[in-house]
Motif scaffolding. Structure first.
Motif, PDB file in Angstrom:
ATOM      1  N   GLU A 101       0.618  -1.169   0.177  1.00 46.93           N
ATOM      2  CA  GLU A 101      -0.083   0.170  -0.008  1.00 46.93           C
ATOM      3  C   GLU A 101       0.709   1.377   0.083  1.00 46.93           C
ATOM      4  OE1 GLU A 101      -2.550  -0.467   3.381  1.00 46.93           O
ATOM      5  OE2 GLU A 101      -3.345  -2.327   2.623  1.00 46.93           O
ATOM      6  N   MET A 102       1.921   1.321   0.934  1.00 46.04           N
ATOM      7  CA  MET A 102       2.696   2.361   0.779  1.00 46.04           C
ATOM      8  C   MET A 102       3.542   2.681  -0.346  1.00 46.04           C
ATOM      9  SD  MET A 102       3.583   2.470   5.148  1.00 46.04           S
ATOM     10  CE  MET A 102       4.601   0.857   5.007  1.00 46.04           C
ATOM     11  N   SER A 103       3.872   1.644  -0.756  1.00 45.22           N
ATOM     12  CA  SER A 103       4.844   1.732  -2.173  1.00 45.22           C
ATOM     13  C   SER A 103       4.144   1.866  -3.458  1.00 45.22           C
ATOM     14  CB  SER A 103       5.476   0.333  -2.372  1.00 45.22           C
ATOM     15  OG  SER A 103       4.794  -0.694  -2.666  1.00 45.22           O
ATOM     16  N   LYS A 104       2.633   1.970  -3.367  1.00 49.80           N
ATOM     17  CA  LYS A 104       2.138   2.102  -4.604  1.00 49.80           C
ATOM     18  C   LYS A 104       2.265   3.458  -5.229  1.00 49.80           C
ATOM     19  CE  LYS A 104      -2.198  -0.668  -3.720  1.00 49.80           C
ATOM     20  NZ  LYS A 104      -3.671  -0.578  -3.348  1.00 49.80           N
ATOM     21  N   ALA A 105       3.000   3.432  -6.563  1.00 51.33           N
ATOM     22  CA  ALA A 105       3.139   4.507  -7.356  1.00 51.33           C
ATOM     23  C   ALA A 105       2.177   5.064  -7.929  1.00 51.33           C
ATOM     24  CB  ALA A 105       4.466   4.244  -8.295  1.00 51.33           C
ATOM     25  N   GLY A 106       1.772   6.563  -8.182  1.00 47.53           N
ATOM     26  CA  GLY A 106       0.787   7.185  -8.876  1.00 47.53           C
ATOM     27  C   GLY A 106       1.018   6.548 -10.340  1.00 47.53           C
ATOM     28  N   ASN A 107       0.239   6.923 -11.160  1.00 41.95           N
ATOM     29  CA  ASN A 107       0.123   6.150 -12.458  1.00 41.95           C
ATOM     30  C   ASN A 107       1.353   7.112 -13.429  1.00 41.95           C
ATOM     31  OD1 ASN A 107      -0.264   5.551 -15.088  1.00 41.95           O
ATOM     32  ND2 ASN A 107      -2.642   6.004 -15.128  1.00 41.95           N
ATOM     33  N   ALA A 108       2.329   6.106 -13.796  1.00 34.75           N
ATOM     34  CA  ALA A 108       3.565   6.866 -14.322  1.00 34.75           C
ATOM     35  C   ALA A 108       3.155   7.397 -15.583  1.00 34.75           C
ATOM     36  CB  ALA A 108       4.466   5.633 -14.561  1.00 34.75           C
ATOM     37  N   GLN A 109       2.005   6.852 -16.108  1.00 34.26           N
ATOM     38  CA  GLN A 109       1.733   7.533 -17.510  1.00 34.26           C
ATOM     39  C   GLN A 109       0.908   8.909 -17.293  1.00 34.26           C
ATOM     40  OE1 GLN A 109      -0.387   4.869 -20.023  1.00 34.26           O
ATOM     41  NE2 GLN A 109       1.444   3.431 -19.916  1.00 34.26           N
ATOM     42  N   ASP A 110       0.797   9.290 -15.862  1.00 31.72           N
ATOM     43  CA  ASP A 110       0.240  10.749 -15.737  1.00 31.72           C
ATOM     44  C   ASP A 110       1.419  11.776 -15.611  1.00 31.72           C
ATOM     45  OD1 ASP A 110      -2.445   9.919 -16.057  1.00 31.72           O
ATOM     46  OD2 ASP A 110      -2.666   9.710 -13.985  1.00 31.72           O
ATOM     47  N   LYS A 111       2.712  11.335 -15.457  1.00 34.68           N
ATOM     48  CA  LYS A 111       3.843  12.084 -15.292  1.00 34.68           C
ATOM     49  C   LYS A 111       4.441  12.375 -16.569  1.00 34.68           C
ATOM     50  CE  LYS A 111       3.990  11.162 -10.638  1.00 34.68           C
ATOM     51  NZ  LYS A 111       4.021  12.117  -9.599  1.00 34.68           N
TER      52      LYS A 111
END
Length: 405
Positions: free
Chosen positions: A238-248
């Motif tokens: 849960e703590m390591s869930k990255a945001g959607n990389a494609q939104d970066k």
């Protein structure tokens, strides 16, 4: 002090209940240095304790076993709070082979002058039969330094992950189900301070755990997690869930004299896009400075590069940097790059502007503090268009992308 935690597995660590200085912090609740002795046909130690307690550690170990009988010493992580007692132990355990990663071996030899000792250098998935138990090893680079690994005892379904899943508490009761005070928030805080900067590598580690049955997690600090160990793995997920990389998005801007800085820009873009983050690349020769500044404002990160001419930047780079400083673009990640022939000062000027504009500058100090990376990546200086420099640019782009995830 020793406590049996599984069949033939003993905790032989050190409880440090002082206010402990650690990574420029003070551990108000103290900590433990957890070391484990596996009393198999080929006796094995997994990790040691802080360098300050080396002699005490060996004397305590003697109450269970003559160190001369040890066959293996497993070092998951070479930091002195885990490998610090290795010199004292190795002096007493003269026949013991030291088991670690390739980089770990190089570091331990240099740190503790162990060039004369026999090492077993393991890679992802390697196994070691220690006589009645089987250890499997998995490399976990940058958790939280590059050489780290984790050890899994197959028959016991017990994970020895060193710093991973640790908590800084002087846990005299040893097990999480016996905890007398709340500790989960301390567990989360440890993750935030030590592991969170390396979040992409946490996700890689969790992927390696998916095929393992884990009943007990025996980390290097704090509680041994024998009650609902899986819940702590889920917490890391849960703590390591990255945001959607494609939104970066990363904006890369450069000025060049001969095209070499443009080649470095393309390699940086390639490294970033391989991590699933989109890029916009601008050659300022053909772009409007004000429009580029607006694109940067809407980006998550920015890389600005220039060739060096007469120890200075070229083209419209300084105009762009001045505009960023004047208008402000927030505290997003930024880094400098450029090609050069014989000097390469342009990147130092770019970096100074980026700092003055309030951006969070990724440079060697930043990378050492956040990822433990000791290879110079930023500011990126590529000599002409040499292959080794462009390969470094590719790697640097990937590291920059990981910092954004």
């Amino acid at each position: 002090m020793s406590i049996q935690i599984k069949d033939k597995i003993f905790w032989v660590g050190k409880i440090d209940d002082r206010k402990v200085p650690f990574h420029r912090l003070i551990l108000e609740r103290g900590t433990t240095y957890n070391s484990y002795l596996l009393m198999t046909e080929k006796p094995t130690v997994i990790d040691t304790v802080d360098i300050e307690f080396g002699r005490e550690y060996v004397e305590n170990l003697r109450k269970l076993i003559d160190p001369a009988q040890l066959e293996y010493i497993v070092i998951n992580h070479v930091e002195p709070d885990h490998a610090g007692a290795l010199p004292a132990l190795a002096a007493a355990a003269k026949k013991a082979k030291i088991v670690t990663t390739e980089l770990g071996g190089r570091l331990l030899k240099d740190m503790f002058r162990l060039h004369h000792r026999e090492f077993i250098l393991v890679k992802d998935g390697d196994s070691l039969d220690i006589g009645g138990k089987t250890l499997r090893f998995f490399e976990t680079p940058f958790l939280h330094t590059e050489e780290t690994m984790i050890t899994y005892s197959v028959e016991d379904r017990t994970l020895f992950p060193c710093d991973i899943f640790s908590t800084h508490i002087a846990a005299g009761e040893l097990y999480n189900d016996l905890a007398e005070e709340e500790y989960v928030e301390d567990f989360k805080l440890y993750y935030k301070l030590i592991m969170s900067p390396h979040r992409p590598y946490v996700e890689n580690m969790l992927d390696k755990l998916k095929g393992l049955s884990i009943d007990v997690i025996a980390p290097a600090h704090g509680y041994i997690l024998r009650e609902d160990a899986g819940s702590f793995i889920r917490l890391y997920q849960e703590m390591s869930k990255a945001g959607n990389a494609q939104d970066k998005k990363v904006t890369i801007v450069f000025s060049t004299m001969t095209g070499n800085t443009g080649k470095a820009a393309q390699k940086l873009a390639e490294g970033i896009e391989e991590k699933g983050i989109s890029t916009s690349v601008f050659n300022l020769k053909n772009a409007d400075v004000a429009e580029v500044a607006e694109v940067i404002r809407a980006s998550d990160g920015v890389l600005i590069g220039s060739s060096t001419k007469y120890a200075d930047m070229v083209g419209k780079i300084e105009e762009l940097l001045g505009l960023l400083k004047e208008k402000g673009v927030g505290s997003k990640l930024a880094a400098a790059f450029g090609s050069y022939g014989w000097s390469g000062e342009a990147v130092t000027h770019i970096e100074r502007y980026l700092c003055d504009a309030g951006l969070k500058v990724v440079n060697q100090n930043f990378l050492i503090e956040t990822l433990g990376v000791d290879q110079p990546l930023f500011p990126l200086r590529v000599k002409f268009d040499r292959e080794e420099g462009l390969n470094t640019a590719l790697k640097a782009g990937g590291v920059f992308a990981e910092l954004l995830k």
